[in-house]
Every structure is written in C-alpha cells, then in structure tokens.
Design an enzyme around this catalytic site. Structure first.
Site, mmCIF file in Angstrom:
data_model
loop_
_atom_site.group_PDB
_atom_site.id
_atom_site.type_symbol
_atom_site.label_atom_id
_atom_site.label_comp_id
_atom_site.label_asym_id
_atom_site.label_seq_id
_atom_site.Cartn_x
_atom_site.Cartn_y
_atom_site.Cartn_z
ATOM 1 C CG ASP A 29 -2.149 0.885 0.804
ATOM 2 O OD1 ASP A 29 -2.425 1.497 -0.051
ATOM 3 O OD2 ASP A 29 -2.573 0.754 2.080
ATOM 4 C CG HIS A 52 -4.979 8.633 3.136
ATOM 5 N ND1 HIS A 52 -4.895 8.915 1.759
ATOM 6 C CD2 HIS A 52 -5.421 6.970 2.263
ATOM 7 C CE1 HIS A 52 -4.248 8.132 1.063
ATOM 8 N NE2 HIS A 52 -4.870 6.553 1.288
ATOM 9 N N GLY A 53 -7.864 8.898 7.000
ATOM 10 C CA GLY A 53 -8.384 9.230 8.202
ATOM 11 C C GLY A 53 -8.666 9.513 8.509
ATOM 12 N N GLY A 90 -11.340 4.506 3.205
ATOM 13 C CA GLY A 90 -13.064 4.094 3.002
ATOM 14 C C GLY A 90 -13.960 4.479 4.899
ATOM 15 C CG ASN A 129 -6.600 0.950 -0.598
ATOM 16 O OD1 ASN A 129 -7.422 0.272 -1.018
ATOM 17 N ND2 ASN A 129 -6.211 1.629 -0.059
HETATM 18 ZN ZN LIG Z 1 -4.076 4.986 0.531
#
Ligand SMILES: [Zn+2]
Length: 290
Positions: free
Chosen positions: A82, A181-182, A211, A231
């Site tokens: 990743d 992200h996060g 996600g 993800n």
């Molecule tokens: Zn990512």
C-alpha cells in the site's frame, strides 16, 4: 490456496459489481482477524501492508506467516503493498512474494508520475504482480493519522485519467473524488458524477482509498460506478483502540490479561472487517475461479 494476484480478484469484482476490501495488516492479530473473517464470510480479500507502517511491521518477518496462512485458507487472498513510494520498496515487496503493488506517484507532476509508473509496470508485469497507481491526490495521512483535508483541486481529472491509464497500462486506478485517509472532518462528500465519468474514460477497476467513515449508501453508489477495491485501516484501528480501552477499564489485574487484551482487540477488528465485507458485497464470492 497460494496467494492469488490482485488483478484476478479485482477483475472479477469489477465485472460482477462488488468490491473487495483491502485491509491493512499491522501485526499478527490484524492479519488473523482479516483472514478468519474472510473465511467466515466466504469472501476474497486483499491484505495490504503500507510503507507508512514499515516502522511497525517488517516484511521479511510477517510475509512467511502470510504465505503459510494463505496456503491453508480456502478463500482467495492477495497481498498488496500500500502506497509504495520508491523502486526500492517495490522490489522488496516483489522479493517477499507480494501479488500486487500500489505505486504512489500522486504528488509528482503528471509526466513524472507517468514515467515512474510505466517503469514499475515494466518490473511487475513479467512476474505477475498487479500494479495500482494513483492520479489526483487523496487527502489526509496514509498511516491513518487523525484528521483529513479535502482539496477539490486535487480531484482526479477524467481526461487525464484516460491518458494516464493508456500511457502506463496499469491494472487498477486509485481515484480522488472527495475521499480521504484518516478520520473525516464532517460528512464525506463524494463526487459520484466525476467517478462515473472516470469509469467510462478508463474502463479498469477503480480503487477508493480512505474507506473508513463512508456510509454504506455511498459505498454502494461508488461500487455501482466502478470501485472494485476499497482500502480500510482507520476504522480497524479505532475498533482496536476502543476495545483496548474498554478492556483496560474493567480493571483486570490477572497475570494472563495481556493475551486476553489481544483477543478482545482481534474480536473487535473482526467485527469491523465483517461489517465492511458485507457492505462491499463480496460475501459468498470466494468459491469462484481466481
Ligand atoms: Zn491510501
């Protein structure tokens, strides 16, 4: 069965209108939680190890365990790097038997991202390793750091995406359509019209990073528009942390409490993985040919 290529998992999902979860492995509890849940749900699954997590997990130590567990498992399992940022890291992943890599050149100029991604495809294709790349920039911190920032000027441009896929011959494309992200600041707002246009322009499996925190309704909309890989890490990390907190709050003092803590963390992560697999529609899809 031995690890399968990420492409075989993604192509089938893309064709049949579901998505496969790519869940980050940061330790053996997460690894077992993901595989056990995939088996319970009869679902194909993608194990992801992020370069951002290399300080916590050593490929050379965990990969033999992954290969052994996959070999004993009846469900198709792919192993994905990743956000690999360099040739060195990609080579190391290939050496450790990964069946997919995500090369992240999203912060580079378009031409440079194309040039590097092409080289990565050249390295990976002869050895059957799937390549995912990113165009546009997904907000937030890849390691699952807590706050995300969305910048609409960094969303994936559909015309550029078509050129990118044609020039690089990648197997899957990670898109930026309002995902981050996060942890999301407020409600995530995904640009589904853009996603639809990208799908028509590139016609390869699309990937949604960031996600955790997206509603099941939005996931279904995204999957209907070509998203075949989703993800997930932050949600698992949060489940693990709250399970740990809850466990420690019970005031355990027994000498064997640590293994019990690990068990409660694993159970919590399994629950999150299971809920996501159900939403992504991949339950029961393990028995087909990969
Ligand atoms: Zn990512």
């Amino acid at each position: 069965m031995p690890l399968v290529t990420m492409k075989s998992v993604l192509d089938r999902a893309y064709k049949h209108g579901y998505a496969v979860g790519a869940f980050n492995v940061v330790n053996i509890e997460f690894l077992e939680a993901i595989i056990e849940t995939a088996e319970e749900r009869q679902s194909p699954v993608i194990l992801s190890i992020g370069e951002a997590h290399f300080p916590y997990i050593k490929l050379e130590n965990i990969c033999p365990a992954i290969h052994a567990m996959a070999a004993q498992s009846p469900v198709p399992i792919a192993l994905n790097l990743d956000h690999g940022g360099s040739f060195e890291v990609i080579i190391r992943a290939i050496r450790n038997g990964f069946t997919g890599v995500m090369y992240d050149g999203s912060k580079l100029r378009f031409e440079e991202n194309v040039a590097n991604t092409r080289e990565i495809v050249k390295l990976c294709r002869p050895v059957g390793v799937t390549v995912e790349a990113e165009l546009g920039a997904v907000g937030g911190d890849e390691g699952g750091g807590l706050m995300s920032k969305i910048d609409t000027s960094l969303f994936t441009d559909p015309h550029q995406a078509a050129d990118f896929v044609r020039l690089t011959a990648i197997d899957a494309l990670a898109v930026a359509i309002g995902n981050a992200h996060g942890k999301y600041k407020g409600e995530p707002m995904l640009d589904f019209d853009r996603l639809e246009t990208i799908r028509k322009a590139v016609n390869i499996p699309l990937v949604l990073h960031g996600g955790s925190g997206i509603s099941s309704k939005d996931f279904k909309q995204a999957i209907g528009r070509g998203i075949a890989k989703i993800n997930i890490f932050t949600g698992m990390s949060q489940s693990a942390l709250s399970a740990a907190q809850k466990f420690l709050n019970t005031g355990v003092e027994k000498y064997h409490a640590y293994p019990q803590l690990m068990r409660s963390i694993k159970d919590a992560v399994k629950k999150t993985v299971s809920e996501q697999i159900e939403i992504f529609g991949s339950s029961g899809e393990a028995g087909h040919q990969f």
